[in-house]
Design a protein around this motif. Structure first.
Motif, short mmCIF file in Angstrom:
data_model
loop_
_atom_site.label_atom_id
_atom_site.label_comp_id
_atom_site.label_asym_id
_atom_site.label_seq_id
_atom_site.Cartn_x
_atom_site.Cartn_y
_atom_site.Cartn_z
N ASN A 94 54.93 6.20 82.80
CA ASN A 94 53.86 6.18 81.82
C ASN A 94 54.20 7.12 80.65
O ASN A 94 54.65 8.24 80.85
N ASN A 95 53.99 6.64 79.42
CA ASN A 95 54.31 7.46 78.25
C ASN A 95 53.08 7.74 77.38
O ASN A 95 53.21 8.08 76.21
N GLU A 96 51.89 7.58 77.94
CA GLU A 96 50.65 7.79 77.18
C GLU A 96 50.14 9.22 77.35
O GLU A 96 49.85 9.66 78.47
N ILE A 97 50.06 9.94 76.24
CA ILE A 97 49.55 11.32 76.24
C ILE A 97 48.08 11.29 75.83
O ILE A 97 47.76 10.84 74.72
N PRO A 98 47.17 11.74 76.69
CA PRO A 98 45.73 11.66 76.38
C PRO A 98 45.28 12.76 75.42
O PRO A 98 44.35 13.52 75.69
N HIS A 99 45.97 12.86 74.29
CA HIS A 99 45.67 13.88 73.28
C HIS A 99 45.98 13.31 71.91
O HIS A 99 46.59 12.23 71.79
N PHE A 100 45.63 14.08 70.86
CA PHE A 100 46.03 13.68 69.51
C PHE A 100 47.28 14.43 69.06
O PHE A 100 47.69 14.32 67.91
N PHE A 101 47.89 15.20 69.96
CA PHE A 101 49.14 15.88 69.68
C PHE A 101 49.90 16.08 70.99
O PHE A 101 49.35 15.90 72.07
N CYS A 102 51.17 16.45 70.87
CA CYS A 102 52.01 16.67 72.05
C CYS A 102 51.83 18.11 72.53
O CYS A 102 52.11 19.05 71.77
N ASP A 103 51.39 18.27 73.75
CA ASP A 103 51.32 19.61 74.35
C ASP A 103 52.03 19.57 75.69
O ASP A 103 52.19 18.52 76.30
N ILE A 104 52.47 20.73 76.14
CA ILE A 104 53.31 20.77 77.33
C ILE A 104 52.55 20.36 78.59
O ILE A 104 53.11 19.75 79.50
#
Length: 327
Positions: A176-186
């Motif tokens: 899965n490559n979906e980040i549940p944010h509006f930016f990349c965080d660790i």
């Protein structure tokens, strides 16, 4: 040799504030776009105005305004790291960010967030010296010390941010490559990794504790000394005057730590999307937007500089008067 085929992810999908694409209605996206565009422009203009005001007026060439201008610079860079990409994604309806772009955004985000943390502690130290040792303030807060109090945090946060970025770059992302944010965080990236992230989570907790806890302890220690000093003032009016000078700084500290601690000092496995999103908005957008206004609205020197710029009134050239405190 095991024949498990894993395809390395070349890009991530930033789901933004509303979740997956099928949940995102056109009208809601337009509302979020204009809301964040307004906050970005307001925050950017406010912080830029603060920097220009401090740099252009000799009256404001003092330690407290030097630290305040550095905070404004960091806040300006912080909102620029995350908000424009989110606005672009909403406008183009393209939610992706490249792998390299995601790591780059994560590096600058952690760097600038750490600097925000450090500078708030330095500002508390400055107020501690000014209130508890007023007669020695000018001899303690020398330009060399002020420069050191800003340079050391830049070096330290750069090293920590680089360590976290290199640590993340060693992880594998193959599902899965979906980040549940509006930016990349660790924290979001650790959830997506198909590698064993236990050591990475432990190191993240250690590094963020090293970066986050000492400044917080320093702020608490500084204000403990300030409170002890103020309580010895016999006049109630005098006590209130000193406490009121620290009100702006305490407000920003409460906003920053109240939202940040909820995210960065809990394990990624215990995070919820709604809580993380609300907290992230506070320390990435809302607090940097309000900081210049919180510090300047009650400050006569700052308002005087702005009035001179816009020719709203003639401000006497009183270079001998002491600057009022923005804290």
């Amino acid at each position: 040799m095991e024949g498990e085929n894993q395809t390395r992810i070349s890009e991530f999908v930033l789901l933004g504030l509303l979740g997956s694409p099928e949940q995102q209605q056109q009208q809601q996206q337009r509302l979020i776009f204009w809301l964040f565009l307004w906050m970005y422009l307001l925050g950017g203009a406010g912080n830029l105005l603060m920097i220009l005001a401090v740099s252009s007026d000799p009256l404001l060439h003092t330690p407290m305004y030097f630290f305040l201008s550095n905070l404004s610079f960091v806040d300006l860079c912080l909102i620029t790291t995350t908000v424009p990409k989110m606005l672009l994604n909403i406008q183009t309806q393209k939610k992706t960010i490249s792998y390299a772009g995601c790591l780059t955004q994560m590096y600058f985000f952690s760097l600038l967030l750490g600097m925000d943390n450090m500078i708030l502690a330095v500002m508390a130290f400055d107020r501690n010296v000014a209130i508890c040792h007023p007669l020695h303030y000018t001899s303690v807060m020398l330009p060399s010390l002020c420069g050191l109090l800003v340079a050391v945090p830049w070096v330290l946060t750069n090293l920590i941010s680089l360590s976290l970025t290199l640590l993340t770059a060693r992880l594998s992302f193959c599902g899965n490559n979906e980040i549940p944010h509006f930016f990349c965080d660790i924290n979001g990236l650790l959830k997506l990794s198909c590698s064993d992230t236990r050591s990475a989570e432990n190191l993240l907790l250690i590094l963020t504790s090293v970066l986050g806890m000492p400044p917080l302890v320093g702020i608490l220690a500084s204000y403990s000394r300030i409170v002890a000093t103020v309580l010895r003032i016999p006049s109630a009016k005098g006590k209130w005057k000193v406490f009121s000078t620290c009100g702006s700084h305490l407000t920003v500290v409460a906003l920053f730590y109240g939202s940040g601690l909820a995210v960065f000092f809990t394990p990624p496995s215990s995070h919820s999307k709604r809580k993380d999103t609300a907290a992230s908005m506070m320390y990435t957008v809302v607090t940097p937007m309000f900081n210049p206004f919180i510090y300047s609205l009650r400050n006569k020197d700052m308002k005087g500089v702005v009035k001179k710029w816009f020719h709203l009134t003639s401000v006497p050239h009183e270079m001998e008067r002491r600057p009022s405190s923005p804290y």
